[in-house]
Every structure is written in structure tokens, then in C-alpha cells.
Design a protein around this motif. Structure first.
Motif, PDB file in Angstrom:
ATOM      1  N   TYR A  80       0.843  -1.207   0.000  1.00  0.00           N
ATOM      2  CA  TYR A  80       0.000   0.000   0.000  1.00  0.00           C
ATOM      3  C   TYR A  80       0.884   1.264   0.000  1.00  0.00           C
ATOM      4  CZ  TYR A  80      -2.823   3.819   1.773  1.00  0.00           C
ATOM      5  OH  TYR A  80      -3.410   5.049   1.927  1.00  0.00           O
ATOM      6  N   PHE A  81       1.883   1.291   0.883  1.00  0.00           N
ATOM      7  CA  PHE A  81       2.696   2.518   0.963  1.00  0.00           C
ATOM      8  C   PHE A  81       3.610   2.670  -0.257  1.00  0.00           C
ATOM      9  CE2 PHE A  81       1.179   2.352   5.337  1.00  0.00           C
ATOM     10  CZ  PHE A  81       0.714   3.655   5.448  1.00  0.00           C
ATOM     11  N   GLU A  82       4.042   1.545  -0.828  1.00  0.00           N
ATOM     12  CA  GLU A  82       4.822   1.663  -2.066  1.00  0.00           C
ATOM     13  C   GLU A  82       3.925   2.149  -3.200  1.00  0.00           C
ATOM     14  OE1 GLU A  82       6.837  -2.081  -2.450  1.00  0.00           O
ATOM     15  OE2 GLU A  82       8.489  -1.383  -1.167  1.00  0.00           O
TER      16      GLU A  82
ATOM     17  N   CYS B 254       6.719   4.650  12.089  1.00  0.00           N
ATOM     18  CA  CYS B 254       7.196   6.059  12.070  1.00  0.00           C
ATOM     19  C   CYS B 254       7.115   6.700  10.699  1.00  0.00           C
ATOM     20  CB  CYS B 254       8.625   6.121  12.596  1.00  0.00           C
ATOM     21  SG  CYS B 254       9.788   5.253  11.502  1.00  0.00           S
ATOM     22  N   GLY B 255       6.646   5.980   9.670  1.00  0.00           N
ATOM     23  CA  GLY B 255       6.540   6.579   8.344  1.00  0.00           C
ATOM     24  C   GLY B 255       7.899   7.062   7.862  1.00  0.00           C
ATOM     25  N   ILE B 256       7.950   8.297   7.364  1.00  0.00           N
ATOM     26  CA  ILE B 256       9.213   8.838   6.835  1.00  0.00           C
ATOM     27  C   ILE B 256       9.904   9.716   7.878  1.00  0.00           C
ATOM     28  CG2 ILE B 256       8.644   8.560   4.407  1.00  0.00           C
ATOM     29  CD1 ILE B 256       7.689  11.459   4.338  1.00  0.00           C
TER      30      ILE B 256
ATOM     31  N   GLU C 298      -1.542   7.061  13.709  1.00  0.00           N
ATOM     32  CA  GLU C 298      -2.221   6.476  12.535  1.00  0.00           C
ATOM     33  C   GLU C 298      -1.488   5.222  12.029  1.00  0.00           C
ATOM     34  OE1 GLU C 298      -3.355   9.444   9.565  1.00  0.00           O
ATOM     35  OE2 GLU C 298      -3.551  10.945  11.148  1.00  0.00           O
ATOM     36  N   SER C 299      -1.010   4.400  12.953  1.00  0.00           N
ATOM     37  CA  SER C 299      -0.240   3.222  12.538  1.00  0.00           C
ATOM     38  C   SER C 299      -0.812   1.904  13.079  1.00  0.00           C
ATOM     39  CB  SER C 299       1.225   3.373  12.974  1.00  0.00           C
ATOM     40  OG  SER C 299       1.314   3.630  14.359  1.00  0.00           O
ATOM     41  N   VAL C 300      -1.281   1.887  14.337  1.00  0.00           N
ATOM     42  CA  VAL C 300      -1.759   0.623  14.921  1.00  0.00           C
ATOM     43  C   VAL C 300      -2.959   0.094  14.121  1.00  0.00           C
ATOM     44  CG1 VAL C 300      -2.492  -0.538  17.031  1.00  0.00           C
ATOM     45  CG2 VAL C 300      -1.014   1.445  17.177  1.00  0.00           C
TER      46      VAL C 300
ATOM     47  N   GLU D  29      14.204  -1.171  11.034  1.00  0.00           N
ATOM     48  CA  GLU D  29      13.227  -1.855  10.172  1.00  0.00           C
ATOM     49  C   GLU D  29      12.722  -3.076  10.925  1.00  0.00           C
ATOM     50  OE1 GLU D  29      14.446  -2.407   6.048  1.00  0.00           O
ATOM     51  OE2 GLU D  29      13.126  -4.162   6.003  1.00  0.00           O
ATOM     52  N   ALA D  30      11.524  -2.991  11.454  1.00  0.00           N
ATOM     53  CA  ALA D  30      10.964  -4.083  12.265  1.00  0.00           C
ATOM     54  C   ALA D  30       9.456  -3.918  12.348  1.00  0.00           C
ATOM     55  CB  ALA D  30      11.557  -4.050  13.673  1.00  0.00           C
ATOM     56  N   ASP D  31       8.821  -5.002  12.772  1.00  0.00           N
ATOM     57  CA  ASP D  31       7.382  -4.980  13.018  1.00  0.00           C
ATOM     58  C   ASP D  31       7.161  -4.416  14.425  1.00  0.00           C
ATOM     59  OD1 ASP D  31       4.739  -5.785  13.710  1.00  0.00           O
ATOM     60  OD2 ASP D  31       4.848  -7.377  12.213  1.00  0.00           O
TER      61      ASP D  31
ATOM     62  N   GLY E 165      12.619   5.258  15.637  1.00  0.00           N
ATOM     63  CA  GLY E 165      11.492   5.030  14.723  1.00  0.00           C
ATOM     64  C   GLY E 165      11.489   3.571  14.293  1.00  0.00           C
ATOM     65  N   VAL E 166      10.321   2.941  14.351  1.00  0.00           N
ATOM     66  CA  VAL E 166      10.190   1.535  13.948  1.00  0.00           C
ATOM     67  C   VAL E 166       9.220   1.476  12.782  1.00  0.00           C
ATOM     68  CG1 VAL E 166       9.398  -0.752  14.702  1.00  0.00           C
ATOM     69  CG2 VAL E 166      10.609   0.736  16.321  1.00  0.00           C
ATOM     70  N   ASN E 167       9.608   0.780  11.738  1.00  0.00           N
ATOM     71  CA  ASN E 167       8.740   0.729  10.555  1.00  0.00           C
ATOM     72  C   ASN E 167       9.039  -0.526   9.743  1.00  0.00           C
ATOM     73  OD1 ASN E 167       7.047   1.393   8.446  1.00  0.00           O
ATOM     74  ND2 ASN E 167       7.909   3.419   8.093  1.00  0.00           N
ATOM     75  N   ILE E 168       7.999  -1.084   9.111  1.00  0.00           N
ATOM     76  CA  ILE E 168       8.236  -2.270   8.266  1.00  0.00           C
ATOM     77  C   ILE E 168       8.385  -1.916   6.792  1.00  0.00           C
ATOM     78  CG2 ILE E 168       7.290  -4.297   9.443  1.00  0.00           C
ATOM     79  CD1 ILE E 168       4.643  -3.663   7.960  1.00  0.00           C
ATOM     80  N   THR E 169       8.200  -0.662   6.423  1.00  0.00           N
ATOM     81  CA  THR E 169       8.255  -0.311   4.997  1.00  0.00           C
ATOM     82  C   THR E 169       9.667   0.198   4.668  1.00  0.00           C
ATOM     83  OG1 THR E 169       5.902   0.200   5.061  1.00  0.00           O
ATOM     84  CG2 THR E 169       7.154   1.076   3.193  1.00  0.00           C
ATOM     85  N   PRO E 170      10.472  -0.620   3.955  1.00  0.00           N
ATOM     86  CA  PRO E 170      11.898  -0.299   3.827  1.00  0.00           C
ATOM     87  C   PRO E 170      12.183   1.082   3.211  1.00  0.00           C
ATOM     88  CG  PRO E 170      11.488  -2.562   3.162  1.00  0.00           C
ATOM     89  CD  PRO E 170      10.146  -1.926   3.391  1.00  0.00           C
TER      90      PRO E 170
ATOM     91  N   GLY F  17       7.403  15.540   6.525  1.00  0.00           N
ATOM     92  CA  GLY F  17       7.744  14.168   6.945  1.00  0.00           C
ATOM     93  C   GLY F  17       6.527  13.437   7.487  1.00  0.00           C
ATOM     94  N   ALA F  18       5.356  13.748   6.938  1.00  0.00           N
ATOM     95  CA  ALA F  18       4.103  13.301   7.577  1.00  0.00           C
ATOM     96  C   ALA F  18       3.249  12.461   6.643  1.00  0.00           C
ATOM     97  CB  ALA F  18       3.305  14.527   8.008  1.00  0.00           C
ATOM     98  N   LEU F  19       2.810  11.314   7.148  1.00  0.00           N
ATOM     99  CA  LEU F  19       1.835  10.489   6.418  1.00  0.00           C
ATOM    100  C   LEU F  19       0.571  10.430   7.264  1.00  0.00           C
ATOM    101  CD1 LEU F  19       4.263   7.542   5.513  1.00  0.00           C
ATOM    102  CD2 LEU F  19       3.718   9.536   4.125  1.00  0.00           C
ATOM    103  N   HIS F  20       0.172  11.556   7.799  1.00  0.00           N
ATOM    104  CA  HIS F  20      -0.978  11.581   8.705  1.00  0.00           C
ATOM    105  C   HIS F  20      -1.815  12.824   8.422  1.00  0.00           C
ATOM    106  CE1 HIS F  20       1.156  14.694  10.968  1.00  0.00           C
ATOM    107  NE2 HIS F  20       2.211  13.922  10.993  1.00  0.00           N
TER     108      HIS F  20
HETATM  109  C1  LIG Z   1      -0.329   6.132   7.926  1.00  0.00           C
HETATM  110  S1  LIG Z   1       1.364   5.817   8.146  1.00  0.00           S
HETATM  111  C2  LIG Z   1       1.733   6.899   9.495  1.00  0.00           C
HETATM  112  C3  LIG Z   1       3.224   7.143   9.581  1.00  0.00           C
HETATM  113  C4  LIG Z   1       3.664   8.076  10.685  1.00  0.00           C
HETATM  114  N1  LIG Z   1       3.218   7.621  11.986  1.00  0.00           N
HETATM  115  C5  LIG Z   1       3.123   9.462  10.406  1.00  0.00           C
HETATM  116  O1  LIG Z   1       2.200   9.825  11.115  1.00  0.00           O
HETATM  117  O2  LIG Z   1       3.618  10.125   9.495  1.00  0.00           O
HETATM  118  C6  LIG Z   1       1.433   4.202   8.929  1.00  0.00           C
HETATM  119  C7  LIG Z   1       2.860   3.697   9.102  1.00  0.00           C
HETATM  120  O3  LIG Z   1       2.831   2.514   9.908  1.00  0.00           O
HETATM  121  C8  LIG Z   1       3.754   1.592   9.359  1.00  0.00           C
HETATM  122  N2  LIG Z   1       3.347   0.244   9.802  1.00  0.00           N
HETATM  123  C9  LIG Z   1       2.163  -0.366   9.584  1.00  0.00           C
HETATM  124  N3  LIG Z   1       2.140  -1.577  10.158  1.00  0.00           N
HETATM  125  C10 LIG Z   1       3.336  -1.738  10.780  1.00  0.00           C
HETATM  126  C11 LIG Z   1       3.910  -2.777  11.559  1.00  0.00           C
HETATM  127  N4  LIG Z   1       3.252  -3.902  11.820  1.00  0.00           N
HETATM  128  N5  LIG Z   1       5.146  -2.587  12.060  1.00  0.00           N
HETATM  129  C12 LIG Z   1       5.841  -1.444  11.798  1.00  0.00           C
HETATM  130  N6  LIG Z   1       5.346  -0.436  11.049  1.00  0.00           N
HETATM  131  C13 LIG Z   1       4.107  -0.568  10.545  1.00  0.00           C
HETATM  132  C14 LIG Z   1       3.663   1.813   7.868  1.00  0.00           C
HETATM  133  O4  LIG Z   1       4.771   1.295   7.168  1.00  0.00           O
HETATM  134  C15 LIG Z   1       3.571   3.334   7.818  1.00  0.00           C
HETATM  135  O5  LIG Z   1       4.845   3.905   7.835  1.00  0.00           O
END
Ligand SMILES: C[S@@+](CC[C@H](N)C(=O)[O-])C[C@H]1O[C@@H](n2cnc3c(N)ncnc32)[C@H](O)[C@@H]1O
Length: 298
Positions: free
Chosen positions: A11-13, A71-73, A138-140, A118-120, A90-95, A29-32
Motif C-alpha cells: 500500500y505505501f509503495e 514512524c513513516g518517513i 495512525e499506525s496501529v 526496520e521491524a514490526d 522510529g520503527v517501521n516495516i516499509t523499507p 515528513g508526515a503520512l498523517h
Molecule cells: C499512515 S502511516 C503513518 C506514519 C507516521 N506515523 C506518520 O504519522 O507520518 C502508517 C505507518 O505505519 C507503518 N506500519 C504499519 N504496520 C506496521 C507494523 N506492523 N510494524 C511497523 N510499522 C508498521 C507503515 O509502514 C507506515 O509507515
């Protein structure tokens, strides 16, 4: 990586162009969504203001160590490190987002205070008790097993540590009608989100994990102008999305993103969901130098 995590990365790609050019994500730097108060009229200012507002809710101090889950970008991590001088992970799964976040931190000159992993976020590998704040903007909402995230947040937090989750919570009374449920599914599928929780569901899961001092603020009023901006984009581009998707002019992910956004706005206008900030505390005595949640007016 399991299928639902891969969907998030896809989705994010797939929506990278949309976020960059239509949402101007890299400017802040915001995806929110943005937070509008203090006479703010500008989209990018409102995106940045969301971090400042949430930092005041959490009561961030220079002594805090923040883990930004999803953490998005990197905008929140970087802004918090700049503003408070504290350490943040910052923890994120999207490389590609991790790469962008590291570059942005270098440009901002805060690379010594921040790291990106880079982790879940349901299984970070970070040491137990290593952070005083877990921040999830906006991530959980992108994971099906929200309990696994809360368990991990509790593990990573030091005693007295604070949790902040800002996202979309579904109305519980009256429950959504079948037609509204169908609209919610369209939104969730198009945005790679398994589903929304209600206030009561969050409270139950937080208590089960041992969190206390649970507070939930409805900030929809401050986020609504940002939704209106999305609505304007949807009105401009949305009508073409189904036909463009069918004919291959638009790839499925960005087309579904637009279709989903239209459903999201309809469901906001119908009062089926609200934008809320959930805060809670892990029991125990915090280091006296670190902050306590403030109670700003919503
Ligand atoms: C809508 S974006 C929000 C990004 C950031 N928090 C912001 O507000 O700009 C959701 C983010 O959560 C990350 N994400 C979703 N599921 C995840 C998981 N299980 N572990 C780590 N990151 C995850 C996505 O890759 C994306 O970067």
C-alpha cells in the motif's frame, strides 16, 4: 513477512506518488492528517502542528526516550528530537520509508539522537524497558492483532512510561448499520487496514495488558479541515478512479486508495468514526526527570 504486513508495504509503495505530490508528505515528513488550531490555515503547517499538539498531550521532556511505532518517513521522530533534544527510535516495516527517514534525519542534523529500525512494531527486538514513551500516530490501525502491539508497547516501556495512540475509532452506539459496515470495509481494504476498534475495545485491551490512567480525547474537530482537503482531492480525482482502475490507467493500489478515501469521508460525515487520541500509562514510578501527560483542551 506475513500477508497482511506485505499488504501494508504494498500500500505505501503503491501510494508513494500520491502522498508525496497530493499530500505534500515530504515537506513535513508526515503520512498523517493535520491538526488545525491557533488560526492555522496551511496544510503543511497543520501536518507539523499535529506532532506539537500530541507532544503536549504526552508531556514530552528532553529526558524522554521515544519509540515511534510505525514512524513513516520520520517526521515526528525528527521534530521531537529537534524540539526537545531527546532520543527517539522510529520503527517501521516499509523499507523505503526507513531509508527516507534516515536521510531526513541527516539533513535535519539530528542523526546522533535518532535511530530508525526496520521491524514490526508488534515484535521490535528493542530491549525491555528501554523507552519512556511509545508513540503511534495512525499506525496501529494497520495491524489486525492490536493486542500484540499493546503487549510489545508495555514490554518496551520503562515503569511509569506513557503510551499514545492517535487514530480512527469506530462508533459503538449505535453500532454501524450493515450499509455503514460495507463502507467501512471499502475504506479499510483500500488503506490496508484490517479494521477499526471502538473506545471500549481499546480500553479493554489496554487494561488487559496492565495499562492504567487510560484517557481518550476526541480531536475530530481539529482534524476535520484536513479531511476536507482530502475530500477536495477525492472530488477532483475520485470519479475517474473506478474506470481508470478497470482500464489499467491507474494501478489498483492508488485507485483503491481514492475509492477508500471517499468512503472514509462519507463515514466521517455520517458520524460512524471519530479521530481520537488514546493515552495510558504503564504502572510504576517513572524517573522523576521525565514528563507526565498534560491535559490540553481538545
Ligand atoms: C499512515 S502511516 C503513518 C506514519 C507516521 N506515523 C506518520 O504519522 O507520518 C502508517 C505507518 O505505519 C507503518 N506500519 C504499519 N504496520 C506496521 C507494523 N506492523 N510494524 C511497523 N510499522 C508498521 C507503515 O509502514 C507506515 O509507515
Amino acid at each position: 513477512m506475513n500477508a497482511s504486513r506485505q499488504q501494508v508495504v504494498d500500500y505505501f509503495e503503491g501510494t508513494r506518488w500520491d502522498y508525496r505530490h497530493l499530500w505534500r508528505s515530504e515537506k513535513a515528513g508526515a503520512l498523517h492528517f493535520g491538526f488545525y488550531d491557533q488560526g492555522i490555515r496551511n496544510h503543511v503547517t497543520a501536518l507539523r502542528r499535529m506532532t506539537g499538539y500530541l507532544a503536549s498531550v504526552v508531556g514530552i521532556t528532553p529526558e524522554d526516550r521515544i519509540m515511534d511505532a510505525g514512524c513513516g518517513i520520520g517526521g515526528c521522530v525528527i521534530r521531537i528530537a529537534e524540539r526537545f533534544g531527546c532520543r527517539a527510535t522510529g520503527v517501521n516495516i516499509t523499507p523505503f520509508q526507513i531509508t527516507a527517514a534516515r536521510e531526513a534525519a541527516r539533513r535535519a542534523g539530528v542523526e546522533d539522537n535518532v535511530e530508525f529500525v526496520e521491524a514490526d512494531f508488534t515484535d521490535t527486538g528493542l530491549p525491555a524497558g528501554s523507552h519512556t514513551v511509545v508513540w503511534a500516530l495512525e499506525s496501529v490501525v494497520h495491524v489486525d492483532d492490536k493486542e500484540a502491539f499493546l503487549r510489545e508497547a508495555h514490554r518496551v516501556l520503562a515503569p511509569g512510561g506513557r503510551l499514545m495512540i492517535a487514530e480512527y475509532l469506530v462508533r459503538e452506539d449505535p453500532a454501524p448499520t450493515p450499509a455503514e459496515e460495507a463502507e467501512l470495509r471499502t475504506w479499510c481494504q483500500g488503506w490496508a487496514m484490517p479494521g477499526l476498534l471502538s473506545e471500549a475495545e481499546y480500553e479493554r485491551l489496554l487494561r488487559k495488558q496492565g495499562f492504567e490512567e487510560i484517557r481518550i480525547l476526541d480531536i475530530s474537530h481539529h482534524v476535520a479541515p484536513s479531511l476536507r482537503r482530502l475530500g477536495w482531492l477525492v472530488r477532483l480525482l475520485g470519479p475517474t478512479a473506478p474506470a481508470f482502475r478497470r482500464t489499467g490507467v491507474l494501478a489498483p493500489v492508488p485507485a483503491d486508495n481514492l475509492i477508500a478515501s471517499a468512503a472514509q469521508i462519507r463515514m466521517f460525515d455520517a458520524g460512524v468514526w471519530r479521530y481520537k487520541v488514546v493515552t495510558a500509562r504503564k504502572p510504576g514510578d517513572a524517573d522523576p526527570a521525565v514528563g507526565t501527560p498534560a491535559e490540553p483542551a481538545p
